[in-house]
Design a protein around this motif. Structure first.
Motif, PDB file in Angstrom:
ATOM      1  N   GLY A   1     -10.962  35.060  22.826  1.00  0.00           N
ATOM      2  CA  GLY A   1     -10.526  35.004  24.217  1.00  0.00           C
ATOM      3  C   GLY A   1      -9.309  35.840  24.516  1.00  0.00           C
ATOM      4  N   ASP A   2      -8.921  36.710  23.604  1.00  0.00           N
ATOM      5  CA  ASP A   2      -7.751  37.571  23.802  1.00  0.00           C
ATOM      6  C   ASP A   2      -8.227  38.893  24.417  1.00  0.00           C
ATOM      7  OD1 ASP A   2      -5.401  38.972  23.759  1.00  0.00           O
ATOM      8  OD2 ASP A   2      -4.945  38.594  21.635  1.00  0.00           O
ATOM      9  N   GLU A   3      -8.536  38.852  25.710  1.00  0.00           N
ATOM     10  CA  GLU A   3      -9.103  40.032  26.360  1.00  0.00           C
ATOM     11  C   GLU A   3      -8.158  41.223  26.402  1.00  0.00           C
ATOM     12  OE1 GLU A   3     -11.049  39.427  30.049  1.00  0.00           O
ATOM     13  OE2 GLU A   3     -12.270  37.760  29.337  1.00  0.00           O
ATOM     14  N   PRO A   4      -6.857  41.055  26.660  1.00  0.00           N
ATOM     15  CA  PRO A   4      -5.964  42.228  26.651  1.00  0.00           C
ATOM     16  C   PRO A   4      -5.992  42.974  25.317  1.00  0.00           C
ATOM     17  CG  PRO A   4      -4.883  40.376  27.708  1.00  0.00           C
ATOM     18  CD  PRO A   4      -6.141  39.840  27.110  1.00  0.00           C
ATOM     19  N   ARG A   5      -5.954  42.222  24.207  1.00  0.00           N
ATOM     20  CA  ARG A   5      -5.995  42.873  22.893  1.00  0.00           C
ATOM     21  C   ARG A   5      -7.366  43.506  22.671  1.00  0.00           C
ATOM     22  NH1 ARG A   5      -6.888  41.207  17.321  1.00  0.00           N
ATOM     23  NH2 ARG A   5      -5.715  42.602  15.940  1.00  0.00           N
ATOM     24  N   ALA A   6      -8.418  42.827  23.078  1.00  0.00           N
ATOM     25  CA  ALA A   6      -9.756  43.398  22.941  1.00  0.00           C
ATOM     26  C   ALA A   6      -9.861  44.701  23.718  1.00  0.00           C
ATOM     27  CB  ALA A   6     -10.799  42.398  23.421  1.00  0.00           C
ATOM     28  N   ASP A   7      -9.310  44.738  24.925  1.00  0.00           N
ATOM     29  CA  ASP A   7      -9.327  45.959  25.735  1.00  0.00           C
ATOM     30  C   ASP A   7      -8.598  47.094  25.034  1.00  0.00           C
ATOM     31  OD1 ASP A   7     -10.847  45.018  27.821  1.00  0.00           O
ATOM     32  OD2 ASP A   7      -9.122  44.283  28.962  1.00  0.00           O
ATOM     33  N   ARG A   8      -7.413  46.785  24.460  1.00  0.00           N
ATOM     34  CA  ARG A   8      -6.634  47.826  23.788  1.00  0.00           C
ATOM     35  C   ARG A   8      -7.397  48.380  22.580  1.00  0.00           C
ATOM     36  NH1 ARG A   8      -2.512  44.045  24.670  1.00  0.00           N
ATOM     37  NH2 ARG A   8      -2.559  43.405  22.468  1.00  0.00           N
ATOM     38  N   LEU A   9      -7.976  47.474  21.797  1.00  0.00           N
ATOM     39  CA  LEU A   9      -8.702  47.918  20.612  1.00  0.00           C
ATOM     40  C   LEU A   9      -9.946  48.723  20.982  1.00  0.00           C
ATOM     41  CD1 LEU A   9      -8.332  44.643  18.547  1.00  0.00           C
ATOM     42  CD2 LEU A   9      -7.513  46.895  17.821  1.00  0.00           C
ATOM     43  N   LEU A  10     -10.668  48.279  22.016  1.00  0.00           N
ATOM     44  CA  LEU A  10     -11.861  49.013  22.436  1.00  0.00           C
ATOM     45  C   LEU A  10     -11.508  50.381  23.009  1.00  0.00           C
ATOM     46  CD1 LEU A  10     -13.966  46.128  23.993  1.00  0.00           C
ATOM     47  CD2 LEU A  10     -14.437  47.367  21.885  1.00  0.00           C
ATOM     48  N   ALA A  11     -10.373  50.449  23.725  1.00  0.00           N
ATOM     49  CA  ALA A  11      -9.921  51.748  24.242  1.00  0.00           C
ATOM     50  C   ALA A  11      -9.592  52.695  23.093  1.00  0.00           C
ATOM     51  CB  ALA A  11      -8.705  51.550  25.141  1.00  0.00           C
ATOM     52  N   TYR A  12      -8.952  52.146  22.055  1.00  0.00           N
ATOM     53  CA  TYR A  12      -8.634  52.959  20.870  1.00  0.00           C
ATOM     54  C   TYR A  12      -9.927  53.415  20.186  1.00  0.00           C
ATOM     55  CZ  TYR A  12      -6.786  54.127  16.227  1.00  0.00           C
ATOM     56  OH  TYR A  12      -6.477  54.758  15.051  1.00  0.00           O
ATOM     57  N   SER A  13     -10.878  52.487  20.061  1.00  0.00           N
ATOM     58  CA  SER A  13     -12.152  52.826  19.440  1.00  0.00           C
ATOM     59  C   SER A  13     -12.874  53.920  20.221  1.00  0.00           C
ATOM     60  CB  SER A  13     -13.027  51.569  19.353  1.00  0.00           C
ATOM     61  OG  SER A  13     -14.284  51.869  18.795  1.00  0.00           O
ATOM     62  N   GLN A  14     -12.819  53.839  21.544  1.00  0.00           N
ATOM     63  CA  GLN A  14     -13.465  54.867  22.382  1.00  0.00           C
ATOM     64  C   GLN A  14     -12.813  56.231  22.172  1.00  0.00           C
ATOM     65  OE1 GLN A  14     -16.124  54.485  24.288  1.00  0.00           O
ATOM     66  NE2 GLN A  14     -16.207  52.432  25.103  1.00  0.00           N
ATOM     67  N   ARG A  15     -11.494  56.234  21.968  1.00  0.00           N
ATOM     68  CA  ARG A  15     -10.806  57.515  21.737  1.00  0.00           C
ATOM     69  C   ARG A  15     -11.201  58.113  20.395  1.00  0.00           C
ATOM     70  NH1 ARG A  15      -6.372  54.701  23.969  1.00  0.00           N
ATOM     71  NH2 ARG A  15      -5.452  54.374  21.899  1.00  0.00           N
ATOM     72  N   ILE A  16     -11.427  57.242  19.409  1.00  0.00           N
ATOM     73  CA  ILE A  16     -11.820  57.742  18.089  1.00  0.00           C
ATOM     74  C   ILE A  16     -13.239  58.305  18.142  1.00  0.00           C
ATOM     75  CG2 ILE A  16     -12.288  57.094  15.698  1.00  0.00           C
ATOM     76  CD1 ILE A  16     -10.207  54.882  16.012  1.00  0.00           C
ATOM     77  N   SER A  17     -14.158  57.520  18.718  1.00  0.00           N
ATOM     78  CA  SER A  17     -15.558  57.938  18.777  1.00  0.00           C
ATOM     79  C   SER A  17     -16.291  57.123  19.827  1.00  0.00           C
ATOM     80  CB  SER A  17     -16.231  57.748  17.413  1.00  0.00           C
ATOM     81  OG  SER A  17     -17.630  57.976  17.507  1.00  0.00           O
ATOM     82  N   ARG A  18     -17.164  57.794  20.588  1.00  0.00           N
ATOM     83  CA  ARG A  18     -18.007  57.100  21.565  1.00  0.00           C
ATOM     84  C   ARG A  18     -19.369  56.764  20.965  1.00  0.00           C
ATOM     85  NH1 ARG A  18     -16.749  58.261  27.103  1.00  0.00           N
ATOM     86  NH2 ARG A  18     -18.914  58.735  27.596  1.00  0.00           N
ATOM     87  N   ARG A  19     -19.558  57.075  19.687  1.00  0.00           N
ATOM     88  CA  ARG A  19     -20.875  56.919  19.071  1.00  0.00           C
ATOM     89  C   ARG A  19     -21.048  55.588  18.344  1.00  0.00           C
ATOM     90  NH1 ARG A  19     -23.771  61.474  19.211  1.00  0.00           N
ATOM     91  NH2 ARG A  19     -25.188  60.632  17.645  1.00  0.00           N
ATOM     92  N   ASP A  20     -20.006  54.762  18.300  1.00  0.00           N
ATOM     93  CA  ASP A  20     -20.127  53.480  17.613  1.00  0.00           C
ATOM     94  C   ASP A  20     -20.816  52.482  18.546  1.00  0.00           C
ATOM     95  OD1 ASP A  20     -19.440  51.659  15.332  1.00  0.00           O
ATOM     96  OD2 ASP A  20     -18.388  50.624  16.952  1.00  0.00           O
ATOM     97  N   LEU A  21     -22.016  52.071  18.170  1.00  0.00           N
ATOM     98  CA  LEU A  21     -22.819  51.202  19.037  1.00  0.00           C
ATOM     99  C   LEU A  21     -22.148  49.854  19.246  1.00  0.00           C
ATOM    100  CD1 LEU A  21     -25.386  50.684  20.642  1.00  0.00           C
ATOM    101  CD2 LEU A  21     -26.530  50.051  18.502  1.00  0.00           C
ATOM    102  N   ARG A  22     -21.537  49.319  18.193  1.00  0.00           N
ATOM    103  CA  ARG A  22     -20.952  47.983  18.326  1.00  0.00           C
ATOM    104  C   ARG A  22     -19.776  47.995  19.301  1.00  0.00           C
ATOM    105  NH1 ARG A  22     -18.309  44.298  13.925  1.00  0.00           N
ATOM    106  NH2 ARG A  22     -17.518  46.325  13.317  1.00  0.00           N
ATOM    107  N   THR A  23     -19.058  49.112  19.342  1.00  0.00           N
ATOM    108  CA  THR A  23     -17.976  49.221  20.320  1.00  0.00           C
ATOM    109  C   THR A  23     -18.531  49.115  21.733  1.00  0.00           C
ATOM    110  OG1 THR A  23     -16.587  50.562  18.869  1.00  0.00           O
ATOM    111  CG2 THR A  23     -16.189  50.758  21.232  1.00  0.00           C
TER     112      THR A  23
END
Length: 414
Positions: free
Chosen positions: A110-132
């Motif tokens: 339920g920690d949406e702010p942290r989830a958002d930050r991590l997903l934004a970082y993941s998107q910057r690394i690669s947009r090809r990760d399906l789980r992201t």
């Protein structure tokens, strides 16, 4: 001499020690390199073994964290996954699978702010990760952010070859939701590479045919080219389910100029890749050879029936309102005794025949024929069909229909 030899041996001893030390280091490095290489090539089914071989490899640790954090993971597995993900990122800050693991963990807690930050970082690394992308979809859905969810669906479907098998069923099942359907139409209006594949999937899937028809109708309004095969499949599914009004409503949109008060394509001009039952459908069977020969100027229907055979040659479903009608047509090449000539029949859905019009020899009246038809109130759905009678002629029955129209009696002759 003896002292000199001893001094040479003492000077040489450190050289051998250094060489042995270097050899040991090289062997160790070689072992580590082999273990790392082996760990990298082991399949996901053996990822725990790979992690044991190379726990300090960021990519391997990230893959291990991904496997541990699957949809059926226990709390203990998720805790191990988080630990492996942190270890992976210590060795490789670009290990996108590890970032996705931590993002999923934050979302589940339920920690949406942290989830958002991590997903934004993941998107910057690669947009090809399906789980992201899947995690981002889940977050967007939780916020009722349809546009955001569809954005990540689009990214996943553009970048991962295996994404359609996972995501198409979910999207198709959601077509009954007006907001989601509207958002999907906007997305497909931009012609993403997966658009036509999804339209074809919807047509052959178990999705609600009424929702699929509404989806295709909206796409057509956006000038999206819905294939004939997809439109026909949806029309036929609606009819099979007894949803006749919905079927006609969609058909009338997909076939420009379709008029419920008359049969369609009287001169066989339309080129339809995959016909629906509202279109002309040429039938096949033992001893029957039939072919629709469409032409923008004047097409025709050609048939050959071998001796001793017969049956339906051509048919088209109608939804004519109650009233009086005229069936008119032209033939060519038909020369048979009266008991062997084909005829047109109109039957209600319950099988009751309400009219029959004989087809005379083509040498009579330049091949023209005509008959009167009355559609009763209790017959809202009808089938117009050309039927071949069995013939004793060794040559069988051959001929062509060049025009056929069932129209209101008060309408002008064509």
């Amino acid at each position: 001499m003896k002292g000199a030899r001893i001094r040479r041996q003492r000077r040489a001893q450190p050289n051998w020690v250094a060489r042995l030390a270097l050899a040991a280091i090289a062997a160790l490095l070689g072992y580590v390199s082999v273990m790392q290489s082996l760990a990298l090539v082991l399949p996901n089914s053996r990822i725990e073994e790979a992690y044991a071989l190379a726990p300090g490899n960021g990519h391997v640790a990230a893959r291990f964290s991904q496997q541990l954090s699957g949809p059926e993971a226990s709390p203990q597995d998720r805790a191990r996954a988080v630990a492996a993900a942190h270890e992976a990122l210590r060795h490789d800050p670009t290990a996108v699978e590890a970032v996705a693991t931590l993002g999923l963990d934050a979302m589940l807690k339920g920690d949406e702010p942290r989830a958002d930050r991590l997903l934004a970082y993941s998107q910057r690394i690669s947009r090809r990760d399906l789980r992201t992308q899947l995690t981002a979809i889940e977050l967007a859905v939780a916020r009722d952010d349809i546009a955001g969810a569809l954005h990540h669906y689009d990214i996943a479907l553009r970048t991962k070859k295996d994404a359609p098998g996972l995501l198409f069923p979910v999207l198709a099942s959601a077509l009954g939701d007006d907001a989601i359907r509207t958002g999907l139409v906007r997305t497909l209006a931009d012609r993403p590479i997966w658009a036509l594949d999804f339209v074809r999937y919807v047509a052959r899937s178990d999705a609600d045919p009424a929702a699929a028809a509404a989806f295709f109708r909206a796409l057509t309004a956006q000038r999206f080219p819905v294939p004939d095969s997809a439109s026909s499949a949806v029309v036929n599914k609606l009819l099979a389910g007894g949803q006749f009004e919905d079927a006609w409503s969609y058909y009338a949109v997909s076939r420009e100029g379709a008029d419920r008060r008359s049969s369609r394509d009287p001169s066989f001009r339309s080129i339809v890749e995959t016909p629906s039952v509202f279109d002309w459908v040429a039938m096949s069977g033992t001893g029957l050879a039939t072919a629709l020969v469409p032409d923008p100027a004047n097409g025709l229907f050609d048939f050959t029936v071998s001796m001793g055979n017969g049956g339906i040659l051509l048919q088209q479903l109608q939804m004519l309102p109650q009233g009086d009608y005229i069936l008119e047509g032209r033939s060519s090449g038909i020369e048979q005794l009266s008991e062997s000539r084909p005829y047109w029949t109109i039957r209600c859905r319950n099988g009751q025949e309400i009219a029959r019009v004989e087809v005379p020899n083509s040498s009579q009246a330049k091949g023209r024929f005509e008959g009167q038809v009355r559609i009763p109130a209790n017959c809202p759905v009808q089938t117009l069909a050309l039927v071949a009678r069995s013939s004793d002629d060794a040559g069988g029955v051959t001929g062509q229909i060049t025009h056929i129209l069932l129209r209101p009696a008060h309408a002008h002759r064509t």
